[in-house]
Design a protein around this motif. Structure first.
Motif, short mmCIF file in Angstrom:
data_model
loop_
_atom_site.label_atom_id
_atom_site.label_comp_id
_atom_site.label_asym_id
_atom_site.label_seq_id
_atom_site.Cartn_x
_atom_site.Cartn_y
_atom_site.Cartn_z
N PRO A 3 25.63 43.66 54.92
CA PRO A 3 24.11 43.72 54.75
C PRO A 3 23.72 42.80 55.73
O PRO A 3 24.06 42.09 56.23
N ASP A 4 22.37 43.17 56.46
CA ASP A 4 21.52 42.41 57.34
C ASP A 4 20.82 41.04 56.75
O ASP A 4 19.88 41.13 56.29
N HIS A 46 27.19 39.52 41.99
CA HIS A 46 26.21 38.46 41.57
C HIS A 46 24.98 39.12 40.97
O HIS A 46 24.44 40.15 41.38
N ASP A 47 24.28 38.30 40.04
CA ASP A 47 23.14 38.63 39.48
C ASP A 47 21.80 37.90 40.06
O ASP A 47 21.72 36.82 39.72
N THR A 92 27.88 34.27 47.85
CA THR A 92 29.01 34.70 48.44
C THR A 92 29.21 36.01 48.34
O THR A 92 29.33 36.95 47.43
N ASN A 93 29.07 36.49 49.69
CA ASN A 93 29.25 38.03 50.04
C ASN A 93 30.04 38.51 51.22
O ASN A 93 29.80 38.11 52.30
N PRO A 94 31.22 39.00 50.96
CA PRO A 94 31.83 39.30 49.61
C PRO A 94 32.32 38.02 48.84
O PRO A 94 32.35 37.04 49.50
N MET A 102 30.36 42.86 46.28
CA MET A 102 29.33 42.69 47.25
C MET A 102 27.84 42.96 46.74
O MET A 102 27.72 43.57 45.70
N VAL A 103 26.93 42.29 47.38
CA VAL A 103 25.41 42.59 46.99
C VAL A 103 24.87 43.35 47.99
O VAL A 103 25.32 42.97 49.32
N TYR A 104 24.23 44.28 48.06
CA TYR A 104 23.67 45.23 49.06
C TYR A 104 22.38 44.74 49.40
O TYR A 104 21.62 44.00 48.69
#
Length: 366
Positions: free
Chosen positions: A208-209, A147-148, A166-168, A175-177
């Protein structure tokens, strides 16, 4: 014969219905095969089957099926509140997390509103957005297919009401971290709800939290499902963790008794079955290695996945899908996601994965 179509809502007429994975029974009938000879790796289901504890709970609950379920889903929501360290009134449950997506759209969208999501993400987002006559804003992914988030920030207008992360991500598996997410959340304006769709988060090595944003009181909801890692797709059960204000909105929009008696019993039991969850994740991790090894040997491009599926570039995705289908292996072509050169493969058991790879090798000639 009368025709009501001219009187229907135009935005509904223009929708393309969600296309689920092809059912085993239908494929078996078409091919003249026994259902047990079909391998279905199309819908990101769990090949372990349901949690034994969940099955036992459903069997016990079956004798009470003549009584309406607990409309507040008290036991499940209390367990979720304890699990996440939030209050009872910060929980929402639904018939799959897809129903909670619909409730968000019910609560926030109208013809002047906008929803932002990434390109190549869950196909229910544009369907639901358009169902409520709102504008769907699609943001291109970054070069690594993730994702951007900065692009999403730039896309926000005064009319934006929802952003889905959406993550993953499905169907890509990226994934976005944390650092990027924290930077993003620090800049999202108050008139926007950020929905973290975490249907596959149990399979991710790094998680990620996102709960901290809820506890900070931001306009955020975490969406989770029992369909994937918990193996309860057939029950349709999901939940959300959010602020009391957003939870109240969604509970006003939902139908009465929206989670049935059997689903409530099964999900309460499944949450305690840590052995099953560990086995589920281990099966997926082993399966990924099995597929990655074959694809690298064959020289086929794939995207390493944090979910229980792999996006594979085969070229002629629909043709590959049809050829595998004819041999009794159900995969997913990606035409509906704008990826016609790709197929998506759900990670199954070692036996299912082996059969899939044998058929793919024949079809691709590698």
């Amino acid at each position: 014969m009368s025709n009501f179509t001219p009187y229907a809502n135009q935005h509904v007429l223009e929708l393309v219905a969600y296309q689920p994975g092809k059912p085993i029974e239908e494929t078996a009938r078409e091919l003249g095969l026994a259902p047990e000879d079909i391998v279905k790796l199309a819908s990101n289901e769990n090949s372990l089957g349901p949690s034994p504890k969940a099955v036992a709970a459903m069997q016990q609950a079956a004798s009470h099926s003549h009584i309406y379920p607990d409309g507040a889903s008290y036991t499940l929501r209390s367990k979720l509140a304890e699990r996440f360290g939030v209050e009872f009134n910060q929980t929402v449950v639904g018939s799959g997390s897809s129903e909670i997506i619909e409730l968000l759209c019910h609560s926030c969208l109208h013809p002047q509103a906008e929803l932002i999501a990434a390109k190549h993400s869950f196909s229910m987002y544009p369907i639901m957005c358009k169902l409520f006559g709102a504008k769907y804003v699609e943001v291109e992914n970054k070069a690594d297919w993730s994702h951007d988030l900065m692009g999403m920030l730039r896309a926000i207008t005064p009319q934006t009401r929802l952003i889905f992360i959406t993550n993953p991500t499905n169907p890509v598996g990226t994934m976005v971290y944390q650092e990027e997410m924290d930077n993003f959340m620090a800049q999202v304006p108050e008139h926007v709800i950020v929905a973290f769709d975490e249907a596959y988060i149990d399979f991710a090595d790094i998680q990620p939290d996102t709960l901290k944003y809820v506890k900070q009181g931001k306009n955020v909801i975490l969406l989770r499902t029992f369909s994937k890692a918990y193996g309860l797709a057939g029950l349709r059960a999901g939940y959300g963790i959010t602020t009391p204000e957003i939870a109240d909105l969604l509970n006003k929009a939902r139908t009465p008794f929206n989670m049935n008696h059997m689903a409530q019993a099964a999900t309460v039991a499944a949450l305690d079955d840590t052995e099953y969850l560990a086995a589920s994740v281990a099966m997926v991790n082993a399966g990924k290695k099995q597929f990655y090894t074959a694809f690298e040997k064959w020289g086929i491009d794939y995207i390493p996945s944090h979910g229980n599926f792999i996006l594979v570039k085969t070229g002629r995705g629909r043709e590959v899908f049809n050829a595998c289908l004819a041999k009794g292996v159900i995969l997913r072509h990606m035409d509906g996601y704008g990826l016609p050169d790709h197929i998506r493969i759900t990670i199954g058991s070692t036996k299912e994965n082996t059969r899939c790879l044998e058929v793919l090798q024949q079809v691709l000639g590698v």
